[in-house]
Design a protein around this motif. Structure first.
Motif, PDB file in Angstrom:
ATOM      1  N   ALA A  62       0.849  -1.197   0.000  1.00  0.00           N
ATOM      2  CA  ALA A  62       0.000   0.000   0.000  1.00  0.00           C
ATOM      3  C   ALA A  62       0.884   1.248   0.000  1.00  0.00           C
ATOM      4  CB  ALA A  62      -0.893   0.002   1.231  1.00  0.00           C
ATOM      5  N   ASP A  63       0.472   2.219  -0.778  1.00  0.00           N
ATOM      6  CA  ASP A  63       1.217   3.472  -0.811  1.00  0.00           C
ATOM      7  C   ASP A  63       0.228   4.612  -0.611  1.00  0.00           C
ATOM      8  OD1 ASP A  63       3.560   5.164  -1.333  1.00  0.00           O
ATOM      9  OD2 ASP A  63       2.377   5.767  -3.067  1.00  0.00           O
ATOM     10  N   PRO A  64       0.420   5.406   0.417  1.00  0.00           N
ATOM     11  CA  PRO A  64      -0.534   6.469   0.713  1.00  0.00           C
ATOM     12  C   PRO A  64      -0.649   7.533  -0.376  1.00  0.00           C
ATOM     13  CG  PRO A  64       1.372   6.606   2.174  1.00  0.00           C
ATOM     14  CD  PRO A  64       1.519   5.349   1.362  1.00  0.00           C
ATOM     15  N   ARG A  70       5.007   4.835  -7.105  1.00  0.00           N
ATOM     16  CA  ARG A  70       5.482   4.742  -5.725  1.00  0.00           C
ATOM     17  C   ARG A  70       5.216   3.345  -5.168  1.00  0.00           C
ATOM     18  NH1 ARG A  70       6.861   7.385  -8.088  1.00  0.00           N
ATOM     19  NH2 ARG A  70       7.643   9.427  -8.150  1.00  0.00           N
ATOM     20  N   ALA A  71       4.060   2.766  -5.481  1.00  0.00           N
ATOM     21  CA  ALA A  71       3.763   1.406  -5.035  1.00  0.00           C
ATOM     22  C   ALA A  71       4.746   0.418  -5.652  1.00  0.00           C
ATOM     23  CB  ALA A  71       2.327   1.029  -5.395  1.00  0.00           C
ATOM     24  N   ASN A  72       5.090   0.621  -6.916  1.00  0.00           N
ATOM     25  CA  ASN A  72       6.085  -0.235  -7.562  1.00  0.00           C
ATOM     26  C   ASN A  72       7.436  -0.086  -6.870  1.00  0.00           C
ATOM     27  OD1 ASN A  72       4.098  -0.963  -9.343  1.00  0.00           O
ATOM     28  ND2 ASN A  72       4.873   0.272 -11.021  1.00  0.00           N
ATOM     29  N   ASP A  73       7.803   1.148  -6.521  1.00  0.00           N
ATOM     30  CA  ASP A  73       9.063   1.380  -5.800  1.00  0.00           C
ATOM     31  C   ASP A  73       9.084   0.603  -4.482  1.00  0.00           C
ATOM     32  OD1 ASP A  73      10.023   3.108  -7.766  1.00  0.00           O
ATOM     33  OD2 ASP A  73       9.437   4.927  -6.672  1.00  0.00           O
ATOM     34  N   LEU A  74       7.961   0.607  -3.769  1.00  0.00           N
ATOM     35  CA  LEU A  74       7.891  -0.114  -2.497  1.00  0.00           C
ATOM     36  C   LEU A  74       8.065  -1.617  -2.717  1.00  0.00           C
ATOM     37  CD1 LEU A  74       4.955   1.778  -0.747  1.00  0.00           C
ATOM     38  CD2 LEU A  74       7.388   1.861  -0.153  1.00  0.00           C
ATOM     39  N   ALA A  75       7.454  -2.146  -3.763  1.00  0.00           N
ATOM     40  CA  ALA A  75       7.594  -3.577  -4.057  1.00  0.00           C
ATOM     41  C   ALA A  75       9.047  -3.918  -4.383  1.00  0.00           C
ATOM     42  CB  ALA A  75       6.676  -3.966  -5.218  1.00  0.00           C
ATOM     43  N   VAL A  76       9.726  -3.024  -5.084  1.00  0.00           N
ATOM     44  CA  VAL A  76      11.144  -3.246  -5.394  1.00  0.00           C
ATOM     45  C   VAL A  76      11.967  -3.188  -4.111  1.00  0.00           C
ATOM     46  CG1 VAL A  76      13.157  -2.298  -6.589  1.00  0.00           C
ATOM     47  CG2 VAL A  76      10.976  -2.486  -7.789  1.00  0.00           C
ATOM     48  N   ARG A  77      11.685  -2.223  -3.246  1.00  0.00           N
ATOM     49  CA  ARG A  77      12.428  -2.111  -1.980  1.00  0.00           C
ATOM     50  C   ARG A  77      12.264  -3.356  -1.123  1.00  0.00           C
ATOM     51  NH1 ARG A  77      10.161   3.235  -1.164  1.00  0.00           N
ATOM     52  NH2 ARG A  77      11.316   4.495  -2.618  1.00  0.00           N
ATOM     53  N   GLU A  78      11.045  -3.941  -1.138  1.00  0.00           N
ATOM     54  CA  GLU A  78      10.814  -5.171  -0.374  1.00  0.00           C
ATOM     55  C   GLU A  78      11.710  -6.301  -0.864  1.00  0.00           C
ATOM     56  OE1 GLU A  78       6.677  -6.135  -0.697  1.00  0.00           O
ATOM     57  OE2 GLU A  78       6.133  -4.842   0.991  1.00  0.00           O
ATOM     58  N   ARG A  79      12.127  -6.232  -2.116  1.00  0.00           N
ATOM     59  CA  ARG A  79      12.947  -7.276  -2.721  1.00  0.00           C
ATOM     60  C   ARG A  79      14.429  -6.901  -2.776  1.00  0.00           C
ATOM     61  NH1 ARG A  79       7.969  -7.264  -3.948  1.00  0.00           N
ATOM     62  NH2 ARG A  79       6.837  -9.056  -4.754  1.00  0.00           N
TER      63      ARG A  79
END
Length: 122
Positions: A62-64, A70-79
């Motif tokens: 989830a991205d506020p 930004r949501a894609n960036d978060l998914a990349v950071r998780e990996r």
């Protein structure tokens, strides 16, 4: 997406997989032309991009901001902790699934449906 877009996605996949096979571990840790992203991050992002297309059950972070990028960036950071092998395997697997899903939505009833797209941002 048009049939030409689907064909372009297949070309993109082919080119990415060829390039992926040519990169060594050192290459993957280098900065890419995408600001703030290593080559490895770009590889992971490609895998995430096709996962989003091919897997409707993908639990994207989830991205506020509500912005797809930004949501894609978060998914990349998780990996970010993935090994080079894991990132390459994901990219390869999802690169087969993404264009296949795009091809499938060219058929009725999906072809005639209007889809709500997320805001990409600036």
């Amino acid at each position: 997406m048009s049939q030409a877009g689907v064909e372009a996605a297949h070309v993109l996949v082919r080119d990415v997989l060829v390039l992926l096979g040519e990169l060594d571990g050192h290459d993957r840790t280098q900065d890419s032309a995408a600001a703030g992203r290593r080559v490895e991050d770009v590889v992971t992002r490609r895998g995430v991009f096709f996962t989003i297309i091919a897997d409707p059950g993908f639990d994207k972070p989830a991205d506020p901001s509500g912005l797809a990028e930004r949501a894609n960036d978060l998914a990349v950071r998780e990996r970010a902790g993935w090994s080079t092998r894991e990132a390459a395997a994901s990219c390869t697997l999802q690169s087969a699934a993404g264009p296949k899903a795009l091809q499938q939505i060219q058929q009725p009833p999906f072809r005639d449906a209007t889809l709500q797209l997320a805001e990409l941002g600036d």
